[in-house]
Design an enzyme around this catalytic site. Structure first.
Site, short mmCIF file in Angstrom:
data_model
loop_
_atom_site.label_atom_id
_atom_site.label_comp_id
_atom_site.label_asym_id
_atom_site.label_seq_id
_atom_site.Cartn_x
_atom_site.Cartn_y
_atom_site.Cartn_z
N LYS A 221 0.82 -1.22 0.00
CA LYS A 221 0.00 0.00 0.00
C LYS A 221 0.85 1.27 0.00
CE LYS A 221 -4.38 -1.75 1.66
NZ LYS A 221 -5.34 -1.85 2.75
N ARG A 255 -3.17 -9.87 5.65
CA ARG A 255 -3.59 -9.97 4.24
C ARG A 255 -2.44 -9.49 3.37
NH1 ARG A 255 -5.88 -6.61 0.47
NH2 ARG A 255 -7.52 -7.47 -0.85
C1 YH5 Z 1 -7.64 -4.29 3.86
O1 YH5 Z 1 -6.74 -3.57 4.30
N1 YH5 Z 1 -7.44 -3.78 1.37
S1 YH5 Z 1 -8.02 -3.78 -1.32
C2 YH5 Z 1 -3.67 0.07 -2.59
C3 YH5 Z 1 -2.37 -0.36 -2.80
C4 YH5 Z 1 -2.06 -1.70 -2.57
C5 YH5 Z 1 -3.02 -2.57 -2.14
C6 YH5 Z 1 -1.60 1.80 -3.47
N2 YH5 Z 1 -9.13 -5.10 0.74
C7 YH5 Z 1 -7.95 -4.38 2.47
O2 YH5 Z 1 -5.06 -4.21 -1.14
N3 YH5 Z 1 -9.71 -5.96 2.94
C8 YH5 Z 1 -8.19 -4.23 0.34
O3 YH5 Z 1 -1.36 0.44 -3.22
C9 YH5 Z 1 -8.99 -5.20 2.08
N4 YH5 Z 1 -8.40 -5.06 4.69
C10 YH5 Z 1 -9.40 -5.87 4.24
N5 YH5 Z 1 -10.09 -6.59 5.13
C11 YH5 Z 1 -6.73 -2.55 -1.34
C12 YH5 Z 1 -5.36 -3.07 -1.45
C13 YH5 Z 1 -4.33 -2.13 -1.94
C14 YH5 Z 1 -4.64 -0.80 -2.17
#
Ligand code: YH5
Length: 280
Positions: A221, A255
């Protein structure tokens, strides 16, 4: 600490890793490489091989600025892969969705967990899950994905996240979803500036003290990018460091996109924290 999810009972005395399987063609996190059904299944099998205790599949991007996906398109992306995975993997399969129609189809197809970034606030969402045996991950988010990172503001981020999650837990229990099926998540990056994310991580023990398993998602992230200056493809070391800190703070589910390395980092942190069971 046990979690009841569908036909599975997970022992979370030892922390585990949830592998992310993105089914969004626009997903920067996998570059759309898993767009086809067979490739998606193969990637999930690899994550299980690497030690994932859950697979989390999602057909709607919830990253900052993302546009909503029509529900029928989300169903087309998620359900066929879910059916294949339920038939082929021994671990519980979680579905990342905000929409009750998708939740109902997912539990009917064998999803063991609903992972909802909106914490079952959509009308009909509580009822969609209550009648099933599925577990739920309740996540905190300020605002909606489209505009949530514009100017996130809190008087007391940890207190507000904790009160929100307590309220959603109470709503679930009142709707007939027992606490043994609930997981809570502070929602890193969902309507939070870097300082908010870091305070939540530092004060994770206060969320864990409520007694429900805590899930964290920080893999790749922006907070990793902000701390390290790295682009999205270079964030594994930073993501592993955050996974270790989360375990030390009491998180029980991490996760992550890079399952193998995250499993090792979680094992090391769990050993240090004294929450490591049998290795292997
Ligand atoms: C979460 O924290 N996150 S989707 C932006 C990124 C990299 C990855 C800018 N679903 C979560 O993974 N479900 C997502 O770089 C989730 N907790 C739970 N329970 C977003 C994601 C991501 C977004």
């Amino acid at each position: 600490m046990q979690l009841h999810c569908g036909s599975h009972v997970l022992d979370l005395a030892t922390p585990v890793v949830m592998g992310v399987l993105n089914l969004t063609p626009d997903s920067f996190a996998d570059g759309g490489r898993h767009a086809t059904r067979a490739a998606a299944v193969a990637h999930a099998l690899r994550m299980v091989d690497e030690g994932a205790a859950f697979i989390d599949i999602g057909g709607e991007s919830t990253r900052p600025g993302a546009e909503p996906v029509p529900v029928d398109e989300e169903l087309r992306r998620v359900i066929p892969v879910l059916e294949d995975l339920v038939a082929r993997v021994a671990v519980p399969v979680s579905v990342d969705t905000r929409h009750p129609v998708v939740m109902r189809a997912a539990v009917a197809a064998g999803a063991a967990m609903i992972n909802d970034v909106a914490a079952l606030r959509e009308p009909g969402a509580l009822a969609a899950v209550a009648g099933s045996g599925a577990a739920v991950c309740l996540m905190h988010m300020q605002g909606q994905p489209r505009g949530m990172q514009r100017d996130p503001a809190y008087a007391d981020v940890t207190g507000e996240v904790r009160e929100f999650l307590r309220g959603r837990v109470a709503a679930c229990v009142a709707a007939g979803i027992p606490a043994s099926r609930l997981v809570v998540d502070p929602g890193f990056g969902f309507g939070k500036a870097l300082a908010h994310n870091l305070e939540l991580l530092r004060r994770l023990p206060e969320l864990a003290a409520d007694g429900l398993p805590v899930l964290v998602g920080m893999s790749r992230k922006s907070m990793v990018g902000q701390l390290t200056g790295r682009g999205v493809d270079e964030r594994l070391p930073g993501s592993l460091a955050l996974a270790v800190l989360a375990i030390l703070g009491g998180a029980r589910i991490v996760r992550a996109h890079d399952v193998g390395p995250t499993v090792d980092a979680v094992k090391v942190a769990a050993g240090f924290a004294g929450v490591q069971g049998r290795v292997g």
